[in-house]
Design a protein around this motif. Sequence first.
Motif, short mmCIF file in Angstrom:
data_model
loop_
_atom_site.label_atom_id
_atom_site.label_comp_id
_atom_site.label_asym_id
_atom_site.label_seq_id
_atom_site.Cartn_x
_atom_site.Cartn_y
_atom_site.Cartn_z
N THR A 4 36.60 31.68 37.98
CA THR A 4 37.09 31.59 36.62
C THR A 4 36.73 32.85 35.88
OG1 THR A 4 35.06 30.44 36.12
CG2 THR A 4 37.03 29.10 36.38
N PRO A 5 37.67 33.33 35.06
CA PRO A 5 37.41 34.57 34.34
C PRO A 5 36.20 34.46 33.42
CG PRO A 5 39.73 33.93 34.20
CD PRO A 5 38.97 32.79 34.78
N VAL A 6 35.34 35.44 33.48
CA VAL A 6 34.22 35.52 32.56
C VAL A 6 34.19 36.92 31.99
CG1 VAL A 6 32.82 33.80 33.72
CG2 VAL A 6 32.66 36.17 34.41
N CYS A 7 33.55 37.08 30.91
CA CYS A 7 33.46 38.40 30.32
C CYS A 7 32.10 39.01 30.62
CB CYS A 7 33.67 38.35 28.80
SG CYS A 7 35.40 38.16 28.36
N ARG A 13 36.70 39.39 34.43
CA ARG A 13 36.35 39.23 35.83
C ARG A 13 36.94 37.92 36.32
NH1 ARG A 13 30.25 39.51 36.76
NH2 ARG A 13 30.94 39.62 38.91
N GLY A 14 36.86 37.71 37.61
CA GLY A 14 37.39 36.48 38.17
C GLY A 14 38.89 36.56 38.42
N GLY A 44 46.14 49.76 30.60
CA GLY A 44 45.80 48.81 29.55
C GLY A 44 45.25 47.51 30.07
N LEU A 45 44.51 47.61 31.18
CA LEU A 45 43.90 46.41 31.77
C LEU A 45 42.41 46.40 31.48
CD1 LEU A 45 45.73 46.42 35.21
CD2 LEU A 45 45.81 44.53 33.56
N ASN A 46 41.90 45.24 31.19
CA ASN A 46 40.48 45.09 30.89
C ASN A 46 39.73 44.74 32.18
OD1 ASN A 46 38.51 45.35 28.95
ND2 ASN A 46 38.51 43.17 28.44
N ARG A 47 39.89 45.62 33.17
CA ARG A 47 39.31 45.41 34.49
C ARG A 47 38.68 46.71 34.97
NH1 ARG A 47 39.46 40.21 37.10
NH2 ARG A 47 41.02 39.00 36.01
N THR A 48 37.85 46.58 36.02
CA THR A 48 37.33 47.80 36.64
C THR A 48 38.40 48.36 37.58
OG1 THR A 48 36.43 46.64 38.55
CG2 THR A 48 35.00 46.84 36.63
N GLY A 49 38.30 49.65 37.85
CA GLY A 49 39.23 50.25 38.80
C GLY A 49 39.12 49.61 40.17
N SER A 51 38.36 46.54 40.81
CA SER A 51 39.04 45.25 40.78
C SER A 51 40.55 45.43 40.91
CB SER A 51 38.69 44.51 39.49
OG SER A 51 39.31 43.25 39.46
N CYS A 52 41.07 46.48 40.22
CA CYS A 52 42.51 46.75 40.29
C CYS A 52 42.92 47.12 41.70
CB CYS A 52 42.88 47.89 39.34
SG CYS A 52 42.70 47.49 37.60
N ARG A 53 42.11 47.97 42.33
CA ARG A 53 42.41 48.38 43.70
C ARG A 53 42.45 47.17 44.64
NH1 ARG A 53 38.98 48.86 47.72
NH2 ARG A 53 39.75 49.91 49.58
N LEU A 54 41.45 46.33 44.51
CA LEU A 54 41.36 45.15 45.36
C LEU A 54 42.57 44.24 45.16
CD1 LEU A 54 39.11 44.20 47.34
CD2 LEU A 54 38.45 42.58 45.58
N ARG A 55 42.91 44.03 43.90
CA ARG A 55 44.03 43.14 43.60
C ARG A 55 45.32 43.70 44.19
NH1 ARG A 55 45.04 37.88 42.96
NH2 ARG A 55 46.85 37.52 41.65
N TRP A 56 45.51 44.99 44.06
CA TRP A 56 46.72 45.62 44.56
C TRP A 56 46.78 45.54 46.09
CZ3 TRP A 56 51.42 47.12 43.44
CH2 TRP A 56 52.07 48.01 44.28
N LEU A 57 45.70 45.95 46.74
CA LEU A 57 45.70 46.02 48.20
C LEU A 57 45.80 44.64 48.85
CD1 LEU A 57 43.02 48.77 48.87
CD2 LEU A 57 45.50 48.99 48.97
N ASN A 58 45.15 43.66 48.26
CA ASN A 58 45.07 42.36 48.91
C ASN A 58 46.12 41.36 48.45
OD1 ASN A 58 42.90 43.12 50.49
ND2 ASN A 58 41.38 42.29 49.08
#
Length: 223
Positions: A4-7, A13-14, A44-49, A51-58
């Motif tokens: 679950t998303p947490v700040c 995150r999440g 304009g994403l409130n994420r770490t790079g 996290s973005c890489r992981l989301r894209w690749l997977n």
Amino acid sequence: MGRTPVCSQGLNRGAWSLEEDRILANYIESHGAGKWSSVPKEAGLNRTGKSCRLRWLNYLRPGLKRGNITQEEEDLIIRLHKLLGNRWSLIAGRLPGRTDNEIKNYWNTILRKKVQRGSSLAQAVHHELESAQTKATRCSSSILIDLKVDGEIQSKDNAAGDQNCRGGASMPPSDDPFLFNEDMADGWMRGEEIQPAFAWEFGSLACFMGTEDFLWSNDVFHK
DNA sequence: AACGACTTCAACCGCGCTGTA
DNA sequence: TTACAGCGCGGTTGAAGTCGT
């Protein structure tokens, strides 16, 4: 599934939301993948790079297969894991459309248990290895192989009969057909003169012969 | 139906490698 | 040579789903 998303420090995150997925996919589509550290800011994403890489690749990357790992894929994963160990990215590289994370999860949740149980699949792998030995024995020409030993690529030359390998097992003698030459290396790397399947049979053979301490070079498989 | 145990898998974490200044 | 940043990898976590009683 997921978290679950947490700040934390103002960052999401999440689990990713549909909107976040859309933003990331649109950004990558127009700017391309890479420079992950700057992606969140520019997209304009409130994420770490990371996290973005992981989301894209997977998950978001085009061409990904999802779920339903076939029997053929499963057999290949077992064989590759026996050869390579937990080198998930290498294994994933031989399974188009599959991610290292997916294969790692599949192994940890399903295949490890199957193999540990001494399932019929494991027996099938053993059969494959015996079959590979037979086929390789019939081969009259030299075979190229780069063996990565103790972190260094050890080249083996058929004519020289060099025996410079170190590790837990010995290479075959110099007059053995399993040694390689550089010409074959080029052909193999182009993927034209030697079929990838044969490369894998040879890999299985190396494993069968007790050379698990040798790791296959990334270059051999990717070039 | 309820509930606890087990399973799945997306996502995070930490480490090591590589490139650059 | 050293320091730092960025990236990729393997291991781990934990929420959600499934199963068994």
